[in-house]
Design an enzyme around this catalytic site. Structure first.
Site, PDB file in Angstrom:
ATOM      1  N   ARG A 270      -3.261   5.236  -0.156  1.00 25.05           N
ATOM      2  CA  ARG A 270      -3.935   6.494  -0.485  1.00 25.05           C
ATOM      3  C   ARG A 270      -2.926   7.639  -0.424  1.00 25.05           C
ATOM      4  O   ARG A 270      -2.107   7.714   0.497  1.00 25.05           O
ATOM      5  CB  ARG A 270      -5.069   6.780   0.515  1.00 25.05           C
ATOM      6  CG  ARG A 270      -6.330   5.948   0.313  1.00 25.05           C
ATOM      7  CD  ARG A 270      -7.072   6.295  -0.989  1.00 25.05           C
ATOM      8  NE  ARG A 270      -8.289   5.521  -1.146  1.00 25.05           N
ATOM      9  CZ  ARG A 270      -8.371   4.362  -1.814  1.00 25.05           C
ATOM     10  NH1 ARG A 270      -7.307   3.844  -2.400  1.00 25.05           N
ATOM     11  NH2 ARG A 270      -9.532   3.743  -1.927  1.00 25.05           N
TER      12      ARG A 270
ATOM     13  N   HIS B 189      -2.939   5.280 -10.096  1.00 28.10           N
ATOM     14  CA  HIS B 189      -3.924   4.555  -9.273  1.00 28.10           C
ATOM     15  C   HIS B 189      -4.487   3.345 -10.027  1.00 28.10           C
ATOM     16  O   HIS B 189      -5.702   3.264 -10.261  1.00 28.10           O
ATOM     17  CB  HIS B 189      -5.037   5.493  -8.799  1.00 28.10           C
ATOM     18  CG  HIS B 189      -5.756   4.986  -7.584  1.00 28.10           C
ATOM     19  ND1 HIS B 189      -6.297   5.799  -6.631  1.00 28.10           N
ATOM     20  CD2 HIS B 189      -6.030   3.720  -7.153  1.00 28.10           C
ATOM     21  CE1 HIS B 189      -6.884   5.081  -5.686  1.00 28.10           C
ATOM     22  NE2 HIS B 189      -6.732   3.794  -5.988  1.00 28.10           N
TER      23      HIS B 189
ATOM     24  N   GLU C 242      -5.300  13.533  -6.998  1.00 23.18           N
ATOM     25  CA  GLU C 242      -5.315  12.725  -8.218  1.00 23.18           C
ATOM     26  C   GLU C 242      -6.268  13.410  -9.177  1.00 23.18           C
ATOM     27  O   GLU C 242      -7.346  13.821  -8.748  1.00 23.18           O
ATOM     28  CB  GLU C 242      -5.789  11.297  -7.920  1.00 23.18           C
ATOM     29  CG  GLU C 242      -4.757  10.521  -7.129  1.00 23.18           C
ATOM     30  CD  GLU C 242      -5.193   9.105  -6.761  1.00 23.18           C
ATOM     31  OE1 GLU C 242      -6.277   8.667  -7.200  1.00 23.18           O
ATOM     32  OE2 GLU C 242      -4.448   8.440  -6.029  1.00 23.18           O
TER      33      GLU C 242
HETATM   34  N1  LIG Z   1      -3.852   1.506  -5.065  1.00 24.03           N
HETATM   35  C1  LIG Z   1      -5.012   0.912  -5.193  1.00 24.03           C
HETATM   36  O1  LIG Z   1      -5.563   0.801  -6.279  1.00 24.03           O
HETATM   37  C2  LIG Z   1      -5.659   0.309  -4.003  1.00 24.03           C
HETATM   38  C3  LIG Z   1      -5.519   0.878  -2.762  1.00 24.03           C
HETATM   39  N2  LIG Z   1      -6.109   0.309  -1.671  1.00 24.03           N
HETATM   40  C4  LIG Z   1      -5.900   0.912  -0.352  1.00 24.03           C
HETATM   41  O2  LIG Z   1      -5.271  -0.042   0.487  1.00 24.03           O
HETATM   42  C5  LIG Z   1      -5.855   0.027   1.774  1.00 24.03           C
HETATM   43  C6  LIG Z   1      -5.673  -1.295   2.501  1.00 24.03           C
HETATM   44  O3  LIG Z   1      -6.469  -2.309   1.916  1.00 24.03           O
HETATM   45  P1  LIG Z   1      -6.605  -3.751   2.625  1.00 24.03           P
HETATM   46  O4  LIG Z   1      -5.264  -4.309   2.901  1.00 24.03           O
HETATM   47  O5  LIG Z   1      -7.551  -4.529   1.828  1.00 24.03           O
HETATM   48  O6  LIG Z   1      -7.284  -3.305   3.998  1.00 24.03           O
HETATM   49  P2  LIG Z   1      -7.179  -3.997   5.413  1.00 24.03           P
HETATM   50  O7  LIG Z   1      -8.232  -3.393   6.252  1.00 24.03           O
HETATM   51  O8  LIG Z   1      -7.126  -5.475   5.272  1.00 24.03           O
HETATM   52  O9  LIG Z   1      -5.742  -3.509   5.940  1.00 24.03           O
HETATM   53  C7  LIG Z   1      -5.477  -2.234   6.406  1.00 24.03           C
HETATM   54  C8  LIG Z   1      -4.556  -2.377   7.606  1.00 24.03           C
HETATM   55  O10 LIG Z   1      -4.118  -1.092   8.012  1.00 24.03           O
HETATM   56  C9  LIG Z   1      -4.063  -1.076   9.413  1.00 24.03           C
HETATM   57  N3  LIG Z   1      -4.103   0.284   9.928  1.00 24.03           N
HETATM   58  C10 LIG Z   1      -5.104   1.184   9.832  1.00 24.03           C
HETATM   59  N4  LIG Z   1      -4.772   2.302  10.476  1.00 24.03           N
HETATM   60  C11 LIG Z   1      -3.536   2.115  10.973  1.00 24.03           C
HETATM   61  C12 LIG Z   1      -2.666   2.908  11.744  1.00 24.03           C
HETATM   62  N5  LIG Z   1      -3.016   4.134  12.147  1.00 24.03           N
HETATM   63  N6  LIG Z   1      -1.463   2.395  12.083  1.00 24.03           N
HETATM   64  C13 LIG Z   1      -1.118   1.168  11.695  1.00 24.03           C
HETATM   65  N7  LIG Z   1      -1.901   0.355  10.972  1.00 24.03           N
HETATM   66  C14 LIG Z   1      -3.103   0.825  10.623  1.00 24.03           C
HETATM   67  C15 LIG Z   1      -5.276  -1.896   9.854  1.00 24.03           C
HETATM   68  O11 LIG Z   1      -5.140  -2.374  11.173  1.00 24.03           O
HETATM   69  C16 LIG Z   1      -5.261  -3.011   8.816  1.00 24.03           C
HETATM   70  O12 LIG Z   1      -4.522  -4.123   9.273  1.00 24.03           O
HETATM   71  C17 LIG Z   1      -7.315   0.415   1.496  1.00 24.03           C
HETATM   72  O13 LIG Z   1      -7.884   1.064   2.616  1.00 24.03           O
HETATM   73  C18 LIG Z   1      -7.208   1.314   0.302  1.00 24.03           C
HETATM   74  O14 LIG Z   1      -7.111   2.654   0.730  1.00 24.03           O
HETATM   75  C19 LIG Z   1      -6.831  -0.831  -1.785  1.00 24.03           C
HETATM   76  C20 LIG Z   1      -7.006  -1.432  -2.996  1.00 24.03           C
HETATM   77  C21 LIG Z   1      -6.465  -0.894  -4.214  1.00 24.03           C
HETATM   78  O1  LIG Z   2     -10.168  -0.581  -3.757  1.00 23.21           O
HETATM   79  C1  LIG Z   2      -9.625   0.517  -3.558  1.00 23.21           C
HETATM   80  O2  LIG Z   2      -9.614   1.059  -2.447  1.00 23.21           O
HETATM   81  C2  LIG Z   2      -8.971   1.207  -4.674  1.00 23.21           C
HETATM   82  O3  LIG Z   2      -8.258   2.141  -4.477  1.00 23.21           O
HETATM   83  C3  LIG Z   2      -9.186   0.763  -6.060  1.00 23.21           C
HETATM   84  O4  LIG Z   2      -9.324  -0.559  -6.214  1.00 23.21           O
END
Ligand SMILES: NC(=O)C1=CN([C@@H]2O[C@H](COP(=O)(O)OP(=O)(O)OC[C@H]3O[C@@H](n4cnc5c(N)ncnc54)[C@H](O)[C@@H]3O)[C@@H](O)[C@H]2O)C=CC1
Ligand SMILES: O=C(O)C(=O)CO
Length: 324
Positions: A237, A285, A266
């Site tokens: 993000r 994104h 964005e």
């Molecule tokens: N660019 C895009 O299109 C996309 C972006 N995302 C972003 O990616 C993020 C992660 O997605 P996932 O890996 O599926 O989630 P997830 O929940 O599996 O992984 C997130 C990790 O971040 C860690 N975390 C949270 N706060 C933290 C902190 N203060 N210090 C250290 N570690 C911390 C958590 O412990 C967790 O292991 C989502 O929350 C979303 O914002 C997700 C999908 C698509």
């Molecule tokens: O899944 C998310 O969080 C995204 O940013 C878009 O897939």
């Protein structure tokens, strides 16, 4: 029952909802809904499928208190006031797992693009600047055998680490809220402090969720602790890095460059200085934007809504995460 989708959704999700007997109303216009339009659609619907748009805040949620569920077409839930939703008894669901590969691929693409200045070289060709090449011109840096630091080693961070280990034999270090045993065993990933992550990473890839703790985390004070040759990647993000500080850090040689799939705000404006920098690659994104992945996400979002409307437990609740 009636489900309102804030965008036209992938066919796989639509079919599931219709097969379950629900009527889906999709916002198909290429403009954002006004506040009144959103409220009216919500008032008339039994569930909301949030596929993009302005934040789901408390005032909107007040108009959704009759809904059992709001299904997000995303894994990120930072765009919802989870505390308000929970207090109003509305279940919020997300789409974890199915988008990890596509999003990690995007981070990987950004890493190589920055290391080899790929977006910049493409722009040079478009401007007729291919020019006279010499052995010392157009040099990037190798990533083979270098150290990848993952900040937030969850589903997506794990896949990014896996890809970088397999493709380039990169040495993996990570910092997370908790230890990840799988990564330590299967990828020989080493858990380090946040400070060590900054000091040791040749590529630092951010995959943590956006929370009050992670907002603005990557600022000048943090960039100054990184290597001058470091590549910063953010496919999580835009609110996690401070854009003004990132621009200054690259301009002043504090770090080498950055790959961003997410920006703040964005969309990024076309006159943003980052877009002119040779060692920067920016994408709009598109982390999860593949045909297969978006269909899979739509299926998961639909299954959550169908379960809630049938009075069954949802698959991917996130209400409990609001305190994190
Ligand atoms: N660019 C895009 O299109 C996309 C972006 N995302 C972003 O990616 C993020 C992660 O997605 P996932 O890996 O599926 O989630 P997830 O929940 O599996 O992984 C997130 C990790 O971040 C860690 N975390 C949270 N706060 C933290 C902190 N203060 N210090 C250290 N570690 C911390 C958590 O412990 C967790 O292991 C989502 O929350 C979303 O914002 C997700 C999908 C698509
Ligand atoms: O899944 C998310 O969080 C995204 O940013 C878009 O897939």
């Amino acid at each position: 029952m009636k489900v309102f989708a804030t965008r036209v959704i992938p066919a796989a999700g639509l079919e599931l909802l219709e097969k379950a007997g629900h009527t889906v109303i999709q916002w198909a216009e290429p403009r954002e809904l006004t506040t009144d339009e959103r409220i009216n659609f919500c008032k008339e619907s039994d569930a909301l499928l949030f596929a993009g748009g302005n934040k789901i805040d408390r005032p909107l949620l007040e108009h959704c208190r009759h809904m059992k569920v709001i299904g997000l077409l995303s894994v990120g839930y930072d765009n919802v006031d989870l505390k308000a939703a929970t207090e109003l008894g509305i279940q919020i669901t997300n789409t974890p797992g199915v988008l990890s590969n596509a999003t990690a691929d995007t981070a990987f693409l950004l890493m190589l693009s920055v290391a080899r200045k790929a977006f910049y070289q493409h722009k040079r060709i478009l401007k007729g600047e291919w020019g006279f090449s010499t052995p010392t011109a157009n040099l990037g840096i190798d990533v083979e055998g270098k150290t990848l630091g993952i900040w937030g080693l969850g589903n997506i961070g794990y896949v990014m680490a896996q890809r970088c280990k397999a493709a380039f034999g990169m040495n993996i270090i990570y910092h997370n809220r908790n230890r990840n045993e799988d990564a330590e065993i299967n990828l020989q990933a080493r858990y380090v402090s946040f400070e060590e992550l900054l000091q040791q990473s040749d590529v630092l890839s951010v995959h943590a969720s956006l929370t009050h703790e992670t907002t603005n985390k990557f600022n000048m004070e943090v960039f100054r602790q990184m290597k001058p040759t470091a590549i910063f990647i953010n496919a999580a993000r835009g609110g996690i890095h401070n854009e003004t500080d990132l621009i200054a850090a690259i301009e002043d040689g504090v770090i080498w460059g950055a790959g961003l799939d997410v920006t703040n705000p964005e969309p990024m404006q076309p006159d943003n200085p980052l877009l002119q920098m040779p060692t920067v690659a920016v994408l709009p994104h598109i982390g999860s934007a593949t045909l297969e992945t978006r269909n899979a996400m739509a299926r998961v979002a639909a299954e959550n809504i169908i379960a809630a409307l049938a009075g069954r437990p949802v698959l991917n609740p996130v209400n409990h995460l609001y305190a994190l």
